[in-house]
Every structure is written in C-alpha cells, then in structure tokens.
Write a protein that holds these residues in place. Structure first.
Motif, PDB file in Angstrom:
ATOM      1  N   GLN A 138       0.832  -1.210   0.000  1.00 43.30           N
ATOM      2  CA  GLN A 138       0.000   0.000   0.000  1.00 43.30           C
ATOM      3  C   GLN A 138       0.864   1.258   0.000  1.00 43.30           C
ATOM      4  OE1 GLN A 138      -2.598  -0.396   3.337  1.00 43.30           O
ATOM      5  NE2 GLN A 138      -3.825  -2.045   2.427  1.00 43.30           N
ATOM      6  N   VAL A 139       1.942   1.232   0.841  1.00 46.57           N
ATOM      7  CA  VAL A 139       2.834   2.403   0.886  1.00 46.57           C
ATOM      8  C   VAL A 139       3.503   2.614  -0.476  1.00 46.57           C
ATOM      9  CG1 VAL A 139       4.955   3.299   1.921  1.00 46.57           C
ATOM     10  CG2 VAL A 139       3.220   2.234   3.354  1.00 46.57           C
ATOM     11  N   ARG A 140       3.877   1.505  -1.100  1.00 47.73           N
ATOM     12  CA  ARG A 140       4.518   1.603  -2.415  1.00 47.73           C
ATOM     13  C   ARG A 140       3.550   2.191  -3.438  1.00 47.73           C
ATOM     14  NH1 ARG A 140       6.638  -3.514  -6.061  1.00 47.73           N
ATOM     15  NH2 ARG A 140       7.347  -2.314  -7.855  1.00 47.73           N
ATOM     16  N   GLN A 141       2.287   1.726  -3.418  1.00 51.25           N
ATOM     17  CA  GLN A 141       1.296   2.272  -4.346  1.00 51.25           C
ATOM     18  C   GLN A 141       1.090   3.759  -4.111  1.00 51.25           C
ATOM     19  OE1 GLN A 141      -2.164  -0.161  -3.834  1.00 51.25           O
ATOM     20  NE2 GLN A 141      -1.300  -1.957  -4.892  1.00 51.25           N
ATOM     21  N   GLN A 142       1.017   4.135  -2.794  1.00 50.70           N
ATOM     22  CA  GLN A 142       0.861   5.565  -2.493  1.00 50.70           C
ATOM     23  C   GLN A 142       2.064   6.367  -2.986  1.00 50.70           C
ATOM     24  OE1 GLN A 142       0.173   5.783   1.688  1.00 50.70           O
ATOM     25  NE2 GLN A 142      -1.875   4.838   1.580  1.00 50.70           N
ATOM     26  N   ALA A 143       3.283   5.801  -2.789  1.00 55.03           N
ATOM     27  CA  ALA A 143       4.478   6.495  -3.259  1.00 55.03           C
ATOM     28  C   ALA A 143       4.477   6.629  -4.776  1.00 55.03           C
ATOM     29  CB  ALA A 143       5.732   5.745  -2.787  1.00 55.03           C
ATOM     30  N   GLN A 242      12.043   0.970  -0.209  1.00 57.00           N
ATOM     31  CA  GLN A 242      10.860   0.136   0.060  1.00 57.00           C
ATOM     32  C   GLN A 242      10.861  -1.107  -0.821  1.00 57.00           C
ATOM     33  OE1 GLN A 242       7.504   2.687  -0.427  1.00 57.00           O
ATOM     34  NE2 GLN A 242       7.864   3.838   1.479  1.00 57.00           N
ATOM     35  N   GLN A 243      11.349  -0.950  -2.074  1.00 58.02           N
ATOM     36  CA  GLN A 243      11.445  -2.123  -2.954  1.00 58.02           C
ATOM     37  C   GLN A 243      12.432  -3.146  -2.388  1.00 58.02           C
ATOM     38  OE1 GLN A 243       9.576  -2.488  -5.610  1.00 58.02           O
ATOM     39  NE2 GLN A 243      10.384  -4.470  -6.193  1.00 58.02           N
ATOM     40  N   LYS A 244      13.591  -2.616  -1.872  1.00 58.71           N
ATOM     41  CA  LYS A 244      14.555  -3.529  -1.250  1.00 58.71           C
ATOM     42  C   LYS A 244      13.958  -4.206  -0.025  1.00 58.71           C
ATOM     43  CE  LYS A 244      18.688  -0.953  -2.737  1.00 58.71           C
ATOM     44  NZ  LYS A 244      19.866  -0.192  -2.265  1.00 58.71           N
ATOM     45  N   ASP A 245      13.260  -3.402   0.817  1.00 59.04           N
ATOM     46  CA  ASP A 245      12.618  -4.001   2.006  1.00 59.04           C
ATOM     47  C   ASP A 245      11.585  -5.033   1.606  1.00 59.04           C
ATOM     48  OD1 ASP A 245      12.624  -0.816   3.757  1.00 59.04           O
ATOM     49  OD2 ASP A 245      14.169  -2.345   3.512  1.00 59.04           O
ATOM     50  N   LEU A 246      10.867  -4.747   0.514  1.00 59.11           N
ATOM     51  CA  LEU A 246       9.852  -5.699   0.037  1.00 59.11           C
ATOM     52  C   LEU A 246      10.501  -7.016  -0.397  1.00 59.11           C
ATOM     53  CD1 LEU A 246       6.928  -6.326  -0.714  1.00 59.11           C
ATOM     54  CD2 LEU A 246       7.342  -5.252  -2.944  1.00 59.11           C
ATOM     55  N   HIS A 247      11.632  -6.912  -1.131  1.00 64.55           N
ATOM     56  CA  HIS A 247      12.337  -8.133  -1.534  1.00 64.55           C
ATOM     57  C   HIS A 247      12.839  -8.914  -0.316  1.00 64.55           C
ATOM     58  CE1 HIS A 247      11.907  -7.263  -5.698  1.00 64.55           C
ATOM     59  NE2 HIS A 247      12.766  -6.262  -5.752  1.00 64.55           N
ATOM     60  N   SER A 248      13.360  -8.154   0.693  1.00 68.97           N
ATOM     61  CA  SER A 248      13.839  -8.821   1.902  1.00 68.97           C
ATOM     62  C   SER A 248      12.703  -9.540   2.626  1.00 68.97           C
ATOM     63  CB  SER A 248      14.491  -7.798   2.830  1.00 68.97           C
ATOM     64  OG  SER A 248      14.902  -8.408   4.023  1.00 68.97           O
ATOM     65  N   LEU A 249      11.553  -8.872   2.718  1.00 63.38           N
ATOM     66  CA  LEU A 249      10.393  -9.509   3.367  1.00 63.38           C
ATOM     67  C   LEU A 249       9.932 -10.728   2.586  1.00 63.38           C
ATOM     68  CD1 LEU A 249       8.335  -6.371   4.454  1.00 63.38           C
ATOM     69  CD2 LEU A 249       9.509  -7.994   5.937  1.00 63.38           C
TER      70      LEU A 249
END
Length: 329
Positions: A138-143, A242-249
């Motif tokens: 959601q944060v990524r979409q908002q960004a 956030q993309q890096k954090d998303l990949h890590s998650l």
C-alpha cells in the motif's frame, strides 16, 4: 537367620501338628501353621534337622508309599514355586515393557505438542509478515501515486516556464523594436526628441520593471522546480528502499514457509510414530490378555495336579491301610 519368635521348637510343634492331622509337613504348610511367619529357608533348615533326627531315632525303614508321597509332595511344591516364579518374572517384564512404552508415548505426545506450538508461532509470524507485506504494498502504491503526481507537476511547470520564456523573448524583441523606433524618431524629429525620449524612457522603465518582475518570477519558479526535483529524488530513493525491504520480506516469507513445511513434515512423522506406538500398545495389551489366559490355564493345571495329588495320597493311604490289615499278625 530366623525371624523373631521362630525357632526349632516352634517348627517342630507345627510339624507334629500337621503329621497328627495326616498332612505332609511341607515348607508352605508349616509356614501357614505358624501364621504365615518365618523365613522359608529357616523353616526348611529346621525341617531337615528334624527329619534327620527322626531318621536317626527310627530303625524301621520308611515305607515305599511314604517315600512316594514325600516325593510327590516335593515335586508338587517345586512345580508350584517354579510356576509362581515364572508368572512373577513375566509380570515384571510385562510391567517394565509397559512403562517403557508409556514413557515413549508420553515423549511422542510432548514432541507433538511442541511441534503444534511451533507451528502456531510460525503461522502467527507468517500472518504478521503478510500484513507487513500488504502495508508495504500500500505504501509503495501511495508512493507511486505521489511520484506520478510530482512528475506531472514537474512537466506542467516546465511547460509554464517555456511559456514564460517565450513571453520574455517576445518582450525583449518588443524592447529592441522600441529602441530602433526611438532612434529613428530621434533622427527624424529632433523637435519631439525630448518628449519622445521621456515617453520612451517611461516605457523602458515600465518594461524593465516588468522584466525584473518576470525574472523574479522565473527565479521563484526555478527554485520551486529545484525543490520539486529534490522531492522527486527523495521519493524515488524511498521507493527504491521500500522495494529492497519488500524483496527482503519476500525472502523471509519464503524461508518461513520452508521452515513451516519442514515442521509440518516433522509433525507428520511424529504422528506416524505415535500411531505405531499405539498399535504396539494394543498388541501388548493383547499379549497381556493372552498371558492372563495362560496364567489361568496354568492355575487350572496346578489345581488339577493338586487334586490328582490328593487322590494319589488318598489311594496311597488306602493301600497303606490295606497292607497293614493284610500283614501277618
């Protein structure tokens, strides 16, 4: 060593009472006569001493029927003791095996509970990770929406600046034309030079004022554009992070899913072992029932032997009385 109250005289008294009733003075019979007190070893030693003393005092040979009765009684007593010892050993072994299987079943149940608790914890962690992943999305979409809005604003500002640049160039051209016209009027009409010059200077001042205002506006817009570019770069950096954090998650989620699959496989193995232990327990219970039946059958055999022994003793007594009656006076 004899227990308190048990001595040779007491054993001799119990033996004499049994002989008077026509019963064989075996170890168990003497012990029962004594009220189930005294050591069997001590009683056996005293009985042997008393039998040896009786044999020493008696010169007459023991009848064959008496010897046979003693032998049968001793064999029956030995058979009964061996049967009791075998049943006791089987009971002890069965109880030990049962305790061992119960301990293994308890350990398997404990491991199953631990696996269920770990599975529940991993499931909860998975749910938390999924929620965090959904929030990151959601944060990524908002960004992305904010980034798109800023890019559109940047394009609009560039278009506006281009329009302002065209207006400035147009004003500069107008200013150049005015200067050319002023020079032409200065040569053509010296009489109106001062008047025209004043009018021209006034127009120049106004144009310069407008030019300064436009330049200030352009500087302000350029500062806004610079700020927008900085904001855009910051938003892009945050989006990349956030993309890096998303990949890590996502990697953590895959690892947790693999761990959960391994735990589920371990739990299945534990359940299979538990099932096998239960089947083994049922088999042992069947064996216990079979041993109980064998014990009952063995008891019946012992009882039958005792009955046959009583019959043999009765016949021997009858034969003994008959031989005494038929013996020469």
């Amino acid at each position: 060593m004899a227990r308190g109250g048990i001595n040779k005289a007491v054993v001799q008294k119990a033996r004499t009472a049994l002989l008077a009733r026509g019963e064989h003075p075996s170890i168990d019979a003497v012990r029962i006569e004594l009220g189930n007190t005294g050591s069997k070893t001590t009683i056996h030693r005293y009985l042997k001493e008393l039998e040896a003393a009786d044999q020493g005092r008696s010169t007459a040979p023991i009848p064959f029927s008496g010897q046979l009765a003693n032998l049968v009684a001793q064999l029956a007593e030995q058979l009964q003791e061996e049967a009791q010892a075998a049943v006791a050993a089987e009971r002890e072994q069965l109880a030990s095996e049962r305790r061992g299987y119960q301990d293994r079943i308890s350990q398997a149940v404990e491991r199953c509970h631990q696996s269920e608790a770990q599975c529940a914890g991993l499931t909860e962690q998975l749910q938390v990770a999924q929620q965090a992943l959904q929030q990151d999305r959601q944060v990524r979409q908002q960004a992305e929406v904010v980034n798109a809005r800023l890019l559109q604003a940047n394009r609009d500002l560039e278009t506006h600046l281009q329009d302002r640049g065209g207006q400035i160039r147009s004003l500069e051209e107008k200013h150049q034309h005015a200067r050319d016209a002023l020079e032409h009027y200065r040569q053509a009409a010296k009489e109106q030079r001062e008047q025209d010059q004043r009018r021209h200077e006034t127009q120049v001042q106004q144009l310069q004022l407008e030019l300064r205002q436009l330049q200030q506006t352009l500087m302000i817009k350029q500062d806004e554009l610079t700020q927008l570019n900085r904001d855009n770069a910051r938003v892009l950096a945050e989006a990349r992070q956030q993309q890096k954090d998303l990949h890590s998650l996502q990697r953590q989620l895959e690892q947790r899913e693999q761990t959960l699959a391994s735990e589920m496989q371990t739990r299945t193995q534990v359940e299979q072992e538990n099932s096998a232990l239960r089947e083994r327990c049922d088999t042992l219970q069947g064996e216990v029932a079979r041993l109980r039946e064998a014990k009952d059958a063995h008891g019946q055999q012992v009882q039958s032997l005792q009955e046959r022994l009583v019959e043999a003793l009765t016949q021997l007594k009858i034969l003994g009385h008959s031989s005494e009656d038929t013996a020469p006076q």
